[in-house]
Every structure is written in structure tokens, then in C-alpha cells.
Design an enzyme around this catalytic site. Structure first.
Site, PDB file in Angstrom:
ATOM      1  N   HIS A 166      40.878  40.108  44.543  1.00 33.14           N
ATOM      2  CA  HIS A 166      41.040  41.225  45.167  1.00 33.14           C
ATOM      3  C   HIS A 166      42.186  41.199  46.002  1.00 33.14           C
ATOM      4  CE1 HIS A 166      38.874  45.435  45.216  1.00 33.14           C
ATOM      5  NE2 HIS A 166      40.062  45.466  45.188  1.00 33.14           N
ATOM      6  N   ASP A 179      33.409  48.531  45.154  1.00 27.75           N
ATOM      7  CA  ASP A 179      33.301  47.046  45.535  1.00 27.75           C
ATOM      8  C   ASP A 179      32.069  46.977  46.083  1.00 27.75           C
ATOM      9  OD1 ASP A 179      33.784  44.507  46.529  1.00 27.75           O
ATOM     10  OD2 ASP A 179      35.881  45.021  46.962  1.00 27.75           O
ATOM     11  N   HIS A 190      31.795  44.724  48.397  1.00 27.76           N
ATOM     12  CA  HIS A 190      32.252  44.427  49.800  1.00 27.76           C
ATOM     13  C   HIS A 190      33.277  45.530  50.132  1.00 27.76           C
ATOM     14  CE1 HIS A 190      31.287  40.732  47.437  1.00 27.76           C
ATOM     15  NE2 HIS A 190      30.487  40.240  48.299  1.00 27.76           N
ATOM     16  N   ASP A 250      35.915  44.416  52.316  1.00 33.56           N
ATOM     17  CA  ASP A 250      37.071  43.716  52.280  1.00 33.56           C
ATOM     18  C   ASP A 250      37.812  44.227  53.597  1.00 33.56           C
ATOM     19  OD1 ASP A 250      36.568  42.486  50.060  1.00 33.56           O
ATOM     20  OD2 ASP A 250      37.817  43.924  48.827  1.00 33.56           O
ATOM     21  N   HIS A 298      41.067  37.320  50.057  1.00 33.56           N
ATOM     22  CA  HIS A 298      40.469  38.425  49.143  1.00 33.56           C
ATOM     23  C   HIS A 298      39.401  39.317  49.793  1.00 33.56           C
ATOM     24  CE1 HIS A 298      36.464  36.222  47.243  1.00 33.56           C
ATOM     25  NE2 HIS A 298      36.636  36.050  48.494  1.00 33.56           N
ATOM     26  N   ASP A 313      36.770  46.360  41.374  1.00 31.70           N
ATOM     27  CA  ASP A 313      36.228  45.027  41.949  1.00 31.70           C
ATOM     28  C   ASP A 313      34.995  44.984  40.867  1.00 31.70           C
ATOM     29  OD1 ASP A 313      34.923  42.513  42.697  1.00 31.70           O
ATOM     30  OD2 ASP A 313      36.161  42.965  44.539  1.00 31.70           O
ATOM     31  N   ASP A 327      32.415  43.000  41.169  1.00 36.20           N
ATOM     32  CA  ASP A 327      31.249  42.796  41.841  1.00 36.20           C
ATOM     33  C   ASP A 327      30.507  44.069  42.287  1.00 36.20           C
ATOM     34  OD1 ASP A 327      32.309  43.220  44.499  1.00 36.20           O
ATOM     35  OD2 ASP A 327      32.770  41.233  44.750  1.00 36.20           O
ATOM     36  N   GLU A 365      38.674  40.266  40.386  1.00 32.06           N
ATOM     37  CA  GLU A 365      37.427  39.432  40.493  1.00 32.06           C
ATOM     38  C   GLU A 365      36.553  39.386  39.149  1.00 32.06           C
ATOM     39  OE1 GLU A 365      37.062  37.905  43.087  1.00 32.06           O
ATOM     40  OE2 GLU A 365      38.226  38.715  44.644  1.00 32.06           O
TER      41      GLU A 365
END
Length: 323
Positions: free
Chosen positions: A107, A134, A136, A138, A151, A241, A243, A286
Site C-alpha cells: 500500500h 482498509d 488499517h 496507514d 506501507h 487494500d 485486507d 496488498e
């Protein structure tokens, strides 16, 4: 049944493979672009009337698997090189009036792609809206990152708070205001990132918000202002992303977090974005086939991207986030 795209003029999209995992802890995301091709991404889009051009995988530095530098960062020089490659490729595709689809890679590459999009929006007078799907946020910085992996820093970099070399890729710092972002699906956020989210005033819908409001209402709020003439001057970018998805349905990613969106929630998310007709660029990042089961995650992503480009069960003439 004709697709929504084929009923009007054919959309033109370009696939850009950026095969690197220099920003991540685990190896494997560099194979993501080829996994998506094995899952037949281009033919899936062509079935919907999209004219697809595939640039193949662009070349860049290998992953040195190095330790932290003086700033506490890993592989900064290589990340900068790859992000410059992503920036230049995405900008060129935008200047050709085609929709860039960046196939990552980890990412950190969104720093390059979104910097190019921000540069293009400034040149064309467009308002930029970034949906960030996402697990996360980030939002780490060199000072706060527990791992030093880049990332985990693209949002802070794009907001002008990451490494200076990355933060300035768009030609201005910050590349875009924090108000341009809307983050959806968050469920793993560091303590320092919680403070950063509040300081930046980021619009965030974490999994609790999705649980409480439902995906439909979350997406209605996220897409507010993009319908009709109100959204004509908006460039909508999706940074997806893998995830973001629950690992029970998408195990092929390097940083899985339990409790993500289900298949149907993810489909609704993509369908509502498609309903706006505003999608103008896309990151897919990702995806790690080394951690996948028989490429099922890549196949799921292709399924979701088809929904993103207009595939639906029925013809929904009046479908929109507001209805």
C-alpha cells in the site's frame, strides 16, 4: 443483458502492474499483479464493455530486506523509487483520458498513485475524493511507526506528514487535504494513529460504524455529493487494500485482521460506488498470493471489481446511494 458501461460509450482502462513489497514486512505482495491476471481481471472487465490495455509489470529495484535507517524507516530509497514509477505511470494514463488501475504491490504505492491523481486534479480543476478501504488507517509517521514499514504511512505522507521525499511527490505538500479522504473498514489502529486521525480530522467509518449504521448508510455518507450535477467536477479514486475484507473470505494478504466486511457488505460497497458513475482511478494493493489458497482472494477481488464497474444482478435504473 447489456452492461451499464456498454449502454453508453465504452470506458477505457489501463492496468499498471507495480510488483513490489518493499514497503511491507512480509514478502509476496510483489506477486499480486500476476495473481490478478491469473484470475482473469482484464477479461472480466472486457465482459462489461471496458476497453482494457495492460502495460504489464513495470521494472524497479529489488527488495533489499534491509534494517531501519537513521529515520527509523525500512527501504526508503526503494520505496521512493517505486512510488515515482507509480506516479509517472498513473499520471501518463490520466493524461491519455484513460482510467488507471494500479495493481500492487503493497500500500505504500498509493503515495505515488494518489500524488499523480492530485497533480492531475490540480491541472484540470477537479475536486479529488479518495475512498480508502482498509483494515488499517496507514497514518503512521517516521516518529510514530512501530515497524518502520512504509506501507503504514501513505495517508500521513499524502497529508504532508510522512517522509519529505514521499510527501512532496505531487509537486505540492501536502498532496491533498485530509478532508479529501474517507476511510472505511478500519479495525486495527495504533494509539498514535488514533491521535493522528483526530488531529487531521479524517472522515473514518470503522467496523463499529459499519456494525451500527450498516454498509448502505456508511456508503451513502461516504458518497455524499457525488451524484448528479453536484459531482460532475469530482474525481473519485478508490484505494482498495485487500485486507479491508474479512480474512475468512480473503486470506491472501500480509496483514489480515479478523472482523472485516463480509462478501455481501463488500459487494454492496462496490455496487454503490458504481452507482455514482464517478470512479476515475483505482488502486488494488496488498494481495499476497503466497499466503492465499488456490488464488481464491484474487478471484474474489476480480469479482468485486466487476461490481465496481457496473455488474449487478438486476438492471437498477434508479439505483443510487440516496434512494
Amino acid at each position: 443483458m447489456p452492461s451499464p458501461i456498454s449502454e453508453s460509450h465504452a470506458m477505457q482502462a489501463t492496468l499498471i502492474g507495480i510488483p513490489t513489497d518493499v514497503g511491507a514486512s512480509r514478502l509476496g505482495a510483489a506477486m499480486g499483479p500476476d495473481a490478478l491476471r491469473v484470475a482473469q481481471l482484464a477479461p472480466a472487465l472486457q465482459q462489461l464493455g471496458v476497453a482494457v490495455n495492460d502495460l504489464g509489470n513495470l521494472a524497479g529495484p529489488v527488495n533489499p530486506r534491509g534494517g531501519r535507517d537513521a529515520q527509523g524507516l525500512r527501504n526508503l530509497a526503494e520505496c521512493l523509487h517505486w512510488n515515482q514509477i507509480a506516479h509517472d505511470a498513473v499520471l501518463q494514463v490520466l493524461q491519455q483520458s484513460r482510467l488507471p488501475i494500479m495493481l500492487g504491490g503493497d500500500h505504500t504505492l498509493a503515495t505515488g498513485s494518489i500524488s499523480a491523481i492530485a497533480r492531475h486534479c490540480r491541472a484540470t480543476g477537479k475536486r479529488l475524493r479518495v475512498l480508502w478501504l482498509d483494515a488499517h488507517s496507514d497514518c503512521n509517521t517516521p516518529e510514530s511507526s512501530p515497524s518502520g514499514n512504509l506501507h503504514g504511512m501513505p495517508v500521513s505522507s499524502l497529508c504532508g506528514l510522512g517522509p519529505a521525499e514521499l510527501a512532496s511527490l505531487s509537486g505540492t505538500t501536502p498532496a491533498l487535504p485530509a478532508s479529501a479522504f474517507c476511510q472505511i473498514g478500519l479495525r486495527s489502529v495504533d494509539a498514535s494513529e488514533k491521535l493522528m486521525i483526530r488531529a487531521l480530522g479524517l472522515e473514518v467509518y470503522d467496523m463499529r460504524a459499519i456494525d451500527e449504521l450498516g454498509m448502505r448508510e456508511v456508503m451513502r455518507r461516504a458518497l455524499d455529493g457525488l451524484l448528479g450535477t453536484e459531482g460532475e467536477d469530482t474525481h473519485l479514486h478508490l484505494s482498495f487494500d485487500v485486507d479491508f475484507l474479512d480474512p475468512d473470505i480473503a486470506p491472501g494478504t500480509g496483514t489480515p485482521v479478523r472482523g472485516g466486511p463480509t462478501y455481501r457488505e463488500a459487494q454492496l460497497c462496490m455496487e454503490m460506488i458504481a452507482d455514482t458513475g464517478r470512479l476515475a482511478s483505482l488502486d488494488i494493493v496488498e494481495l499476497n498470493p503466497a499466503l492465499d489458497l488456490r488464488n481464491q482472494t484474487a478471484e474474489l477481488v476480480v469479482d468485486l471489481v466487476q461490481s465496481l464497474f457496473g455488474q449487478s444482478t438486476l438492471m437498477r435504473r434508479d439505483a443510487s446511494p440516496a434512494t
